[in-house]
Every structure is written in C-alpha cells, then in structure tokens.
Scaffold this motif. Sequence first.
Motif, PDB file in Angstrom:
ATOM      1  N   ILE A   9     -26.805 -20.684  24.726  1.00  0.00           N
ATOM      2  CA  ILE A   9     -27.178 -20.436  23.334  1.00  0.00           C
ATOM      3  C   ILE A   9     -28.701 -20.366  23.284  1.00  0.00           C
ATOM      4  O   ILE A   9     -29.384 -21.295  23.683  1.00  0.00           O
ATOM      5  CB  ILE A   9     -26.650 -21.534  22.397  1.00  0.00           C
ATOM      6  CG1 ILE A   9     -25.123 -21.569  22.438  1.00  0.00           C
ATOM      7  CG2 ILE A   9     -27.165 -21.324  20.976  1.00  0.00           C
ATOM      8  CD1 ILE A   9     -24.513 -22.697  21.642  1.00  0.00           C
ATOM      9  N   GLU A  10     -29.217 -19.239  22.839  1.00  0.00           N
ATOM     10  CA  GLU A  10     -30.663 -19.076  22.762  1.00  0.00           C
ATOM     11  C   GLU A  10     -31.166 -19.372  21.369  1.00  0.00           C
ATOM     12  O   GLU A  10     -30.619 -18.883  20.377  1.00  0.00           O
ATOM     13  CB  GLU A  10     -31.085 -17.658  23.153  1.00  0.00           C
ATOM     14  CG  GLU A  10     -31.171 -17.474  24.632  1.00  0.00           C
ATOM     15  CD  GLU A  10     -32.062 -16.305  25.000  1.00  0.00           C
ATOM     16  OE1 GLU A  10     -32.413 -16.226  26.171  1.00  0.00           O
ATOM     17  OE2 GLU A  10     -32.398 -15.482  24.130  1.00  0.00           O
ATOM     18  N   GLY A  16     -41.545 -16.037  18.208  1.00  0.00           N
ATOM     19  CA  GLY A  16     -40.476 -15.320  18.893  1.00  0.00           C
ATOM     20  C   GLY A  16     -40.105 -15.882  20.254  1.00  0.00           C
ATOM     21  O   GLY A  16     -39.352 -15.266  21.009  1.00  0.00           O
ATOM     22  N   ILE A  17     -40.632 -17.057  20.586  1.00  0.00           N
ATOM     23  CA  ILE A  17     -40.299 -17.684  21.873  1.00  0.00           C
ATOM     24  C   ILE A  17     -38.819 -18.027  21.882  1.00  0.00           C
ATOM     25  O   ILE A  17     -38.289 -18.599  20.937  1.00  0.00           O
ATOM     26  CB  ILE A  17     -41.140 -18.960  22.094  1.00  0.00           C
ATOM     27  CG1 ILE A  17     -42.610 -18.592  22.242  1.00  0.00           C
ATOM     28  CG2 ILE A  17     -40.655 -19.735  23.310  1.00  0.00           C
ATOM     29  CD1 ILE A  17     -43.534 -19.785  22.285  1.00  0.00           C
ATOM     30  N   ARG A  18     -38.140 -17.677  22.964  1.00  0.00           N
ATOM     31  CA  ARG A  18     -36.705 -17.949  23.094  1.00  0.00           C
ATOM     32  C   ARG A  18     -36.493 -19.084  24.095  1.00  0.00           C
ATOM     33  O   ARG A  18     -37.094 -19.094  25.161  1.00  0.00           O
ATOM     34  CB  ARG A  18     -35.961 -16.704  23.548  1.00  0.00           C
ATOM     35  CG  ARG A  18     -36.046 -15.602  22.526  1.00  0.00           C
ATOM     36  CD  ARG A  18     -35.001 -14.537  22.810  1.00  0.00           C
ATOM     37  NE  ARG A  18     -34.942 -13.556  21.752  1.00  0.00           N
ATOM     38  CZ  ARG A  18     -34.235 -13.698  20.633  1.00  0.00           C
ATOM     39  NH1 ARG A  18     -33.541 -14.783  20.423  1.00  0.00           N
ATOM     40  NH2 ARG A  18     -34.224 -12.753  19.731  1.00  0.00           N
ATOM     41  N   MET A  19     -35.623 -20.027  23.692  1.00  0.00           N
ATOM     42  CA  MET A  19     -35.322 -21.167  24.560  1.00  0.00           C
ATOM     43  C   MET A  19     -33.819 -21.235  24.780  1.00  0.00           C
ATOM     44  O   MET A  19     -33.051 -21.385  23.824  1.00  0.00           O
ATOM     45  CB  MET A  19     -35.808 -22.462  23.930  1.00  0.00           C
ATOM     46  CG  MET A  19     -37.303 -22.562  23.874  1.00  0.00           C
ATOM     47  SD  MET A  19     -37.924 -24.230  23.574  1.00  0.00           S
ATOM     48  CE  MET A  19     -36.983 -24.787  22.225  1.00  0.00           C
ATOM     49  N   THR A  93     -34.085 -21.478  15.617  1.00  0.00           N
ATOM     50  CA  THR A  93     -32.993 -20.815  14.919  1.00  0.00           C
ATOM     51  C   THR A  93     -32.120 -20.051  15.907  1.00  0.00           C
ATOM     52  O   THR A  93     -32.611 -19.467  16.872  1.00  0.00           O
ATOM     53  CB  THR A  93     -33.563 -19.834  13.869  1.00  0.00           C
ATOM     54  OG1 THR A  93     -34.382 -20.568  12.970  1.00  0.00           O
ATOM     55  CG2 THR A  93     -32.465 -19.138  13.094  1.00  0.00           C
ATOM     56  N   THR A  94     -30.810 -20.076  15.651  1.00  0.00           N
ATOM     57  CA  THR A  94     -29.861 -19.297  16.439  1.00  0.00           C
ATOM     58  C   THR A  94     -28.737 -18.828  15.524  1.00  0.00           C
ATOM     59  O   THR A  94     -28.696 -19.176  14.346  1.00  0.00           O
ATOM     60  CB  THR A  94     -29.311 -20.099  17.642  1.00  0.00           C
ATOM     61  OG1 THR A  94     -28.704 -19.190  18.561  1.00  0.00           O
ATOM     62  CG2 THR A  94     -28.322 -21.160  17.223  1.00  0.00           C
ATOM     63  N   ARG A  95     -27.824 -18.070  16.089  1.00  0.00           N
ATOM     64  CA  ARG A  95     -26.681 -17.568  15.328  1.00  0.00           C
ATOM     65  C   ARG A  95     -25.710 -18.703  15.027  1.00  0.00           C
ATOM     66  O   ARG A  95     -25.354 -19.483  15.900  1.00  0.00           O
ATOM     67  CB  ARG A  95     -25.968 -16.449  16.093  1.00  0.00           C
ATOM     68  CG  ARG A  95     -26.838 -15.260  16.455  1.00  0.00           C
ATOM     69  CD  ARG A  95     -27.377 -14.538  15.277  1.00  0.00           C
ATOM     70  NE  ARG A  95     -26.299 -13.879  14.551  1.00  0.00           N
ATOM     71  CZ  ARG A  95     -26.462 -13.265  13.410  1.00  0.00           C
ATOM     72  NH1 ARG A  95     -27.633 -13.221  12.840  1.00  0.00           N
ATOM     73  NH2 ARG A  95     -25.446 -12.697  12.808  1.00  0.00           N
TER      74      ARG A  95
END
Length: 140
Positions: A9-10, A16-19, A93-95
């Motif tokens: 899960i990103e 805009g950094i994705r973790m 934040t994620t979906r």
Amino acid sequence: MTSVNASGIEWEGKGGIRMPSELSWESDCPMMVRITFGFPALNDSIEWVFGRDLLIVPLTTNETTGDGDLRVEVLGDDITLYLKSPFGEAKLTTRRDAVHEFVKQTLNFVPQDEESERLPLSDMHLSQVMTVWEHTHGRD
C-alpha cells in the motif's frame, strides 16, 4: 493465531513522496494494527502500532478518529493518516479501498466489539495480573 497482512500500500506524503507500507494484524492481539513504512533506499523502516478501531470508525462512519500522535480521516475515496512524533509530523494519503479490504479481512476473523473475548488470557495469566495488582495497589 491468524494473521492478516496487506503489503504494497503506497502512501503519498508532502511533495508527492511515495512510501510503501505493510499493514499487519494478528488474532492473538485483535485490538492492535501495525503499519510499517519502508524506506528501501535507506534499507530501513518505521513502525506505528495503534488500535484497529482507529481505522474501523472512519471507514464505517466517515468520522475522523484519533488524538495526539495519530489521527485518521476519510475523505471520498482517500484515507489520510496524520502522524506526529517528537521528530516531526507527516500527512500520508492512500486509496480508501486498500485499507478497507485489510480491515474487512481482520473483521472476518474477529468482529468489532468481540476483541476482548478473543484475548488469550488463561487462569495463570489472570493470576499473575492479580498478584501484580495486589502487590502494587494493596488488597481491598
């Protein structure tokens, strides 16, 4: 013991950094959820442990939950974690659907409000707890 894990899960953070993260839950401690954020470039990770209800409530009622170091908010198709520590703050934040599916799987094993009935407490554990309680608080 039953485990539920949701890998990959990103979460999107500031700029805009994705973790990438992994959510995990175990039936022997059904009230707790663990989220591990990975930092592959650093070969490191950060782990947060919190109550499963902090995810259940906003997913089922759209109400913001949490106070202090973790708040959870659902807006439309997104779910946002607000994390705070002595080292800083983050908004991730994620979906919603990915987190919702994870929570739904945990509820299939231990429904909401039945967590305390599933705790693995034996008579020996209770005896130890009572002994410590009596020792620290005295007998009534």
